[in-house]
Write an enzyme that holds these catalytic residues in place. Structure first.
Site, PDB file in Angstrom:
ATOM      1  N   CYS A   1      52.988  22.088 -25.640  1.00 41.65           N
ATOM      2  CA  CYS A   1      51.778  22.671 -26.119  1.00 41.65           C
ATOM      3  C   CYS A   1      51.567  21.846 -27.671  1.00 41.65           C
ATOM      4  CB  CYS A   1      52.003  24.213 -26.627  1.00 41.65           C
ATOM      5  SG  CYS A   1      53.526  24.534 -27.705  1.00 41.65           S
ATOM      6  N   TRP A   2      51.048  22.555 -28.773  1.00 45.98           N
ATOM      7  CA  TRP A   2      50.978  21.823 -29.918  1.00 45.98           C
ATOM      8  C   TRP A   2      51.836  21.057 -30.522  1.00 45.98           C
ATOM      9  CZ3 TRP A   2      47.342  18.806 -32.302  1.00 45.98           C
ATOM     10  CH2 TRP A   2      47.229  18.598 -33.280  1.00 45.98           C
TER      11      TRP A   2
END
Length: 646
Positions: free
Chosen positions: A94-95
């Site tokens: 993810c980020w």
């Protein structure tokens, strides 16, 4: 749960990557082997983010589970399972490698799939690749150069330790350089380039990397500054080939054979192509002759005046600067093809098919001959004035500010003018030091730094407002702070963010006034100190509550307020600094040698004469006034005391 921090191995092995970020995050930047299968849509992510800011993490997680449940959850997990089974050697991320990827891992395990994730997420992998690009400045390189049609790309394709910049940018870097599907975003280009450099270095650690000798842009993709600096010092191998062979090679590669070339586009599109339409001109007027520049708007003659040869022209055509020719010759190549002798077309209108007659083929090849010789283009092959600016706002506002200025300076100075965007304040100074730009819009501190590094560089102009500039200290509403005449102890123990570490109004002067008031460094005043990167980001982060206090450029603040980007219920100004000198234009001392005696004076006069309200409002400044190095001596002394000068 399994995770990996070996980013080098991930990229060298082309590991399949499951990107669980939202579509908007993925569009801003991703990796060549990544597939976007988001946990949250853009709208869902916005709702969760707002909930997190207002109610905290627990409430945000609960909202996320309510938004993604039942059939929605089942559909998303099914897509992840399908990806994982198709790519058992892959990873998800993810980020930041936090909650989203952890939730995806948990849901996959519930579905019977144990799939590893990337620790640190996209942000850590991007940071790793930026490090690879920084290291490219220290790698041995060899450049392959030569005129258009010499076969440089074909040569690179046969060399194992080569990196094809044009393939990565999906652009041939020439007049017909575009390819189907368009170019990648700048971030995607940088990521792919870093991976290619990483692989080349891993395959042949003891050999130099071979690159084509490109300008600063390949299409609209900009080469990273560290790589460009290394390329400027690298040895150059020039590929030579007879003109007739170059014409034939270019004609075949760009017109006949390439499926994404002109003929390919015509075959796909059918009808009469834009290149073959009659030229737009007055009824009854003859088209401009081939090999001549089209008239400038308003009937003005080409630069240099009627009957005057271009500066430096002799009995033989000058060398063709490829990077400049790509930019200058684009309309003229089309002119050569579209306005050749009337018989024949590049395409057939009947039946939608594409074809090239023998006569037309010869006409087109003659046009390419003129282009490659560069003879008729010689009047515009003068040096280009390139300028940059510190990135004190987001990129869209910088482009809106500086592109119209480039057009204005072109008209006033009679030379090509380019604006070069940079990613950071130090990058602006580096570009100026290396001679990649000759003119720069600096803050007070960066201007002092640049002039120390470049002999004979000097300040020439500043905004009228820059003679008495100021910074605002802003506070989030949760602090309960109100405007104060003098900073007091109520700010102690709060979190505080500067802008860029090299910013005058976002760091240097705010730190100076804090030290003068409290007698200690900011780290001893606040519970936490950071750097947002630019003024717009400082405003956004304090407004969101990520930081309780921040220091910003007062003009950027007032512009943001006027544009409605500031919520006064959440953030306000609590103190303003005493005035000090700030932004200004600095020019290199060698511009007169490059552009002619008195050129620096002409640049200064053009800036002082600027009265276009739209251009000035974009800065925003009322007008530019004269400036000199001595105006910034106080800033230099402060920066020296704080250890911020080389």
């Amino acid at each position: 749960m399994r995770e990996s921090t070996d980013y080098r191995a991930l990229f060298l092995s082309d590991a399949p990557l499951l990107d669980t970020r939202s579509p908007a995050e993925f569009a801003r930047g991703s990796f060549p082997t990544a597939v976007n299968l988001p946990l949250l849509t853009d709208e869902e992510r916005a709702q969760v983010g707002l909930c997190y800011k207002r109610q905290g993490q627990a409430a945000a997680i609960a909202l996320g589970h309510r938004l993604v449940c039942g059939a929605v959850k089942e559909a998303r997990v099914a897509r992840w399972v399908a990806f994982a089974r198709a790519h058992p050697d892959g990873f998800l991320y993810c980020w930041r490698g936090g909650l989203r990827s952890q939730i995806c891992q948990e849901w996959l395990r519930e579905a019977g799939v144990d799939y590893p994730r990337v620790a640190g997420g996209y942000k850590a992998m991007r940071r790793f690749l930026l490090g690879v690009l920084e290291e490219s400045a220290t790698r041995p390189l060899i450049l392959i150069g030569g005129r258009t049609g010499a076969g440089k790309t074909a040569l690179l394709a046969r060399l194992a330790n080569a990196v094809d910049l044009e393939a990565l940018a999906r652009h041939r870097g020439s007049a017909f350089g575009g390819r189907p599907g368009g170019q990648p975003s700048q971030i995607d280009f940088e990521n792919a380039l870093a991976i290619a450099l990483l692989k080349a270095g891993a395959r042949w650690p003891d050999r130099p990397v071979l690159l084509e000798d490109e300008g600063k842009l390949v299409g609209r993709c900009a080469l990273p500054l560290p790589l460009r600096a290394a390329m400027a010092e690298a040895p150059l191998v020039v590929v030579e080939r007879p003109l007739a062979e170059r014409v034939e090679h270019t004609f075949r590669a760009y017109i006949l054979d390439a499926p994404d070339g002109v003929a390919g586009r015509l075959r796909r599109g059918g009808g009469v192509c834009r290149l073959c339409r009659p030229p737009a001109h007055r009824p009854g007027a003859d088209p401009p002759p081939v090999g001549r520049r089209a008239p400038r708007p308003g009937g003005a003659p080409p630069r240099g005046g009627p009957g005057r040869p271009p500066a430096g022209r002799s009995g033989a055509p000058p060398p063709l600067d490829r990077a400049l020719a790509r930019r200058v010759l684009r309309p003229h190549v089309r002119l050569s093809i579209g306005e050749q002798a009337g018989a024949g077309h590049l395409c057939r209108s009947a039946g939608g098919g594409g074809g090239i007659s023998q006569r037309r083929r010869q006409d087109v090849k003659r046009g390419f001959s003129l282009w490659l010789l560069g003879w008729w283009a010689a009047p515009v092959l003068a040096a280009t004035l390139t300028f940059t600016a510190i990135p004190d706002e987001d990129e869209s506002r910088l482009v809106a500010r500086f592109n119209p200025l480039a057009t204005y300076l072109e008209e006033r100075l009679g030379v090509e003018v380019d604006y070069l965007p940079v990613k950071s304040y130090p990058a602006a100074v580096t570009a100026f030091r290396l001679g990649q730009v000759q003119l720069a819009w600096f803050g007070g501190l960066t201007g002092v730094q640049a002039r120390r590094l470049v002999p004979h560089a000097r300040a020439i102009a500043q905004g009228e407002e820059d003679r008495a500039f100021k910074s605002y200290f802003i506070a989030h509403a949760s602090t309960g702070l109100e405007p104060m005449a003098e900073l007091d102890d109520r700010i102690r123990g709060l979190s505080f963010t500067f802008g860029s570490a090299a910013s005058t109004s976002g760091r240097l002067m705010p730190e100076y006034f804090l030290r003068r008031r409290f007698g200690v460094a900011p780290e001893a005043i606040f519970s936490r100190v950071g750097f947002s990167g630019d003024h717009s980001m400082t405003i956004a982060q304090v407004q969101s509550g990520a930081w309780q206090l921040g220091a910003v450029n007062y003009l950027v603040w007032e512009e943001a307020v006027a544009a409605g980007r500031v919520d006064p219920r959440r953030v306000q100004v609590i103190w303003e600094t005493p005035p000090y000198p700030d932004y200004h234009w600095t020019i290199r001392g060698d511009v007169d040698a490059t552009f002619g005696e008195g050129f620096a004076k002409r640049v200064r006069e053009a800036l002082l004469a600027l009265d276009d309200p739209a251009i000035l409002a974009a800065f925003p400044r009322r007008r530019f006034v004269s400036a000199k190095d001595a105006d910034y001596r106080p800033l230099e002394e402060i920066a020296e005391a704080l250890g911020l000068l080389p």
